[in-house]
Design an enzyme around this catalytic site. Structure first.
Site, PDB file in Angstrom:
ATOM      1  N   GLU A 101      -7.564  -3.703   6.028  1.00 44.17           N
ATOM      2  CA  GLU A 101      -7.564  -3.541   4.563  1.00 44.17           C
ATOM      3  C   GLU A 101      -6.579  -4.500   3.899  1.00 44.17           C
ATOM      4  O   GLU A 101      -6.823  -5.004   2.806  1.00 44.17           O
ATOM      5  CB  GLU A 101      -7.216  -2.088   4.212  1.00 44.17           C
ATOM      6  CG  GLU A 101      -8.340  -1.136   4.592  1.00 44.17           C
ATOM      7  CD  GLU A 101      -7.876   0.260   4.938  1.00 44.17           C
ATOM      8  OE1 GLU A 101      -6.951   0.390   5.765  1.00 44.17           O
ATOM      9  OE2 GLU A 101      -8.438   1.224   4.403  1.00 44.17           O
TER      10      GLU A 101
ATOM     11  N   HIS B   3     -12.168   4.473   0.723  1.00 48.44           N
ATOM     12  CA  HIS B   3     -12.117   3.567   1.878  1.00 48.44           C
ATOM     13  C   HIS B   3     -12.861   2.265   1.612  1.00 48.44           C
ATOM     14  O   HIS B   3     -13.316   1.581   2.532  1.00 48.44           O
ATOM     15  CB  HIS B   3     -12.705   4.215   3.152  1.00 48.44           C
ATOM     16  CG  HIS B   3     -11.824   5.286   3.729  1.00 48.44           C
ATOM     17  ND1 HIS B   3     -12.317   6.469   4.205  1.00 48.44           N
ATOM     18  CD2 HIS B   3     -10.485   5.351   3.882  1.00 48.44           C
ATOM     19  CE1 HIS B   3     -11.318   7.223   4.633  1.00 48.44           C
ATOM     20  NE2 HIS B   3     -10.188   6.556   4.438  1.00 48.44           N
TER      21      HIS B   3
ATOM     22  N   ASN C 212       0.875  -1.168   0.000  1.00 47.54           N
ATOM     23  CA  ASN C 212       0.000   0.000   0.000  1.00 47.54           C
ATOM     24  C   ASN C 212       0.915   1.220   0.000  1.00 47.54           C
ATOM     25  O   ASN C 212       1.401   1.644   1.045  1.00 47.54           O
ATOM     26  CB  ASN C 212      -0.877  -0.072   1.262  1.00 47.54           C
ATOM     27  CG  ASN C 212      -1.740   1.155   1.450  1.00 47.54           C
ATOM     28  OD1 ASN C 212      -1.684   2.103   0.667  1.00 47.54           O
ATOM     29  ND2 ASN C 212      -2.532   1.143   2.507  1.00 47.54           N
TER      30      ASN C 212
ATOM     31  N   ARG D 287      -7.322  16.945   6.273  1.00 48.15           N
ATOM     32  CA  ARG D 287      -8.183  17.278   5.131  1.00 48.15           C
ATOM     33  C   ARG D 287      -9.464  17.950   5.620  1.00 48.15           C
ATOM     34  O   ARG D 287      -9.971  17.602   6.684  1.00 48.15           O
ATOM     35  CB  ARG D 287      -8.527  16.011   4.339  1.00 48.15           C
ATOM     36  CG  ARG D 287      -7.376  15.513   3.494  1.00 48.15           C
ATOM     37  CD  ARG D 287      -7.723  14.202   2.827  1.00 48.15           C
ATOM     38  NE  ARG D 287      -6.982  13.092   3.389  1.00 48.15           N
ATOM     39  CZ  ARG D 287      -7.294  11.810   3.196  1.00 48.15           C
ATOM     40  NH1 ARG D 287      -8.330  11.484   2.472  1.00 48.15           N
ATOM     41  NH2 ARG D 287      -6.556  10.865   3.747  1.00 48.15           N
TER      42      ARG D 287
ATOM     43  N   ARG E  66      -2.885  -1.935  -3.054  1.00 45.94           N
ATOM     44  CA  ARG E  66      -3.998  -1.007  -2.841  1.00 45.94           C
ATOM     45  C   ARG E  66      -3.862   0.125  -3.850  1.00 45.94           C
ATOM     46  O   ARG E  66      -2.837   0.824  -3.881  1.00 45.94           O
ATOM     47  CB  ARG E  66      -3.931  -0.441  -1.436  1.00 45.94           C
ATOM     48  CG  ARG E  66      -5.039   0.524  -1.166  1.00 45.94           C
ATOM     49  CD  ARG E  66      -4.895   1.131   0.193  1.00 45.94           C
ATOM     50  NE  ARG E  66      -6.075   1.901   0.527  1.00 45.94           N
ATOM     51  CZ  ARG E  66      -6.259   2.441   1.717  1.00 45.94           C
ATOM     52  NH1 ARG E  66      -5.370   2.287   2.663  1.00 45.94           N
ATOM     53  NH2 ARG E  66      -7.342   3.133   1.964  1.00 45.94           N
TER      54      ARG E  66
END
Ligand code: AMP
Length: 389
Positions: free
Chosen positions: A375, A177, A10, A237, A89
């Site tokens: 994940e 996500h 990732n 963010r 990913r």
């Protein structure tokens, strides 16, 4: 005897997370990460029990270096392991990819063409793929997309009210996500199949944060839209923002696009509001009024978005928290649940304090759960399925 292994990578802008699993048993062998890729980078790796494993010394100046040192470290710690597939990913799969794909030169070109849709993430993801392809020629490489889980959302959540031609050109709500939502939905279906078949809201609250409404196992609404900026405020963010504010910054304050991007992605959210930190632990520990206001804003936006998700589905049977904040912050969970009691959400404070898997009272109309997300395991499973291991 060699151990067949699946590797997951990732690659972010300045980090590379990785994990290695036994290809047949899915047992985790190791996981770790390279942080701050560049002259001051660090590489750490742990075994399945969380014990530190030795890592290979060497430069970590760029993504090629990072992949090379990760592979050298894994070879050093697991000399018998042989990677039979590598799962990656990839943040953006565009309009069409609603499932993982095998990577080859043509697919890499296709995904590279999507870089303008996620300029801060996609190129780095693909750097990781290229480095892994060079290091492991002939080993199948599989792309798993953060957007895939949301690709079949209803039109009303897929579109903006812009002239139709922009939708056709890909200006849509992609949602992100997705790997986390896939894992958590799968776990919910395993633990509580009746709940999973109903109306579920998953709140992924990490450094990045979003919420997803999942009905009958399918994503029907998400707080993230065209980019990973929309919806909830995050570590750095901004979350939901009036596009008029961006126009003002450009036209009246004269900020060039790159500076606006930096402002919205890296200087806003909890960090921007508090002026102290993007880290929820630090804000919870601080008694500075700006830390408190940043948390107040965070909770307020969660409360509003949760109401929106409930409205999108006509109610909520299960609310699931995941991500670093969702899995650990008793305070944030308690404050969000207190403010949504009108929806039939009733938190059991002692279970919440204990970080129990179910944190609602027996009387709560909505079952509230904490499911740690994974994940990497979703990526490893997809890679394993793709090669038929
Ligand atoms: P993630 O991106 O999923 O690793 O989540 C990172 C966020 O989780 C950071 O804001 C951390 O401060 C937050 N976090 C991790 N542990 C805790 C904790 N015990 N209490 C509050 N926030 C936490």
């Amino acid at each position: 005897m060699t151990t067949p292994a699946i590797l997951t990578l990732n690659a972010g802008s300045s980090s590379l997370k990785f994990a290695m699993y036994h290809a047949q048993t899915e047992a985790l062998l190791a996981r770790g990460q390279v942080d701050r890729i560049g002259p001051d980078a660090t590489l750490s790796m742990k075994d399945a029990d969380g014990a530190a494993l030795p890592v290979a010394p060497g430069p970590l100046c760029n993504h090629d270096d990072a992949v090379a040192q990760v592979l050298a470290s894994l070879r050093g710690a697991f000399p018998d392991a042989r990677a039979i597939a590598i799962g990656h990913r990839i943040v953006h799969g565009g309009i069409f990819h609603d499932r993982p794909v095998m990577l080859d030169a043509a697919m890499l070109d296709e995904l590279r063409a999507l870089s303008p849709f996620a300029p801060l993430h996609q190129p780095h993801n693909l750097d990781g793929v290229r480095a892994a392809m060079e290091a492991y020629p002939g080993v199948p490489q599989i792309a798993c997309f953060d957007t895939a889980f949301h690709r079949n959302q209803p039109f009303v959540n897929d579109t903006f009210a812009l002239p139709r031609r922009f939708y056709d050109r890909g200006v849509r709500r992609f949602g992100f996500h997705g790997l986390s939502y896939e894992y958590v939905s799968g776990e919910l279906a395993r633990i509580a199949p009746t709940l999973a078949a109903g109306r579920v809201v998953i709140a992924h609250l990490g450094n990045g944060a979003s919420m997803c409404a999942v009905q009958h196992g399918r994503s029907v609404a998400s707080t993230m839209g065209f980019s990973a900026l929309d919806g909830l405020p995050m570590g750095t963010r901004c979350g939901q923002l009036d596009p008029g504010a961006v126009l003002y910054l450009m036209q009246q304050e004269g900020l060039p696009p790159d500076e606006i991007a930096d402002l919205l992605y890296t200087q806003s959210g909890l960090l921007g509001l508090s002026g102290i930190s993007n880290d929820m632990r630090e804000l919870e520990a601080s008694d500075h009024p700006h830390a408190r206001e940043a948390i107040d804003y965070y909770v307020f936006r969660l409360q509003r978005e949760l109401g929106g998700m409930a409205a999108a589905m006509g109610g909520v049977d299960a609310l699931v928290f995941c991500g670093g904040i969702g899995e650990n912050s008793r305070l944030i969970r308690a404050r969000v649940c207190e403010r949504t009691e009108w929806m039939g959400i009733e938190l059991d404070h002692s279970r919440n304090q204990d970080n129990a898997p179910v944190i609602s009272t027996a009387f709560s109309r909505t079952t509230i759960m904490v499911i740690p997300t994974d994940e990497e395991l979703v990526i490893a499973r997809a890679a394993r399925k793709m090669i038929g291991a």
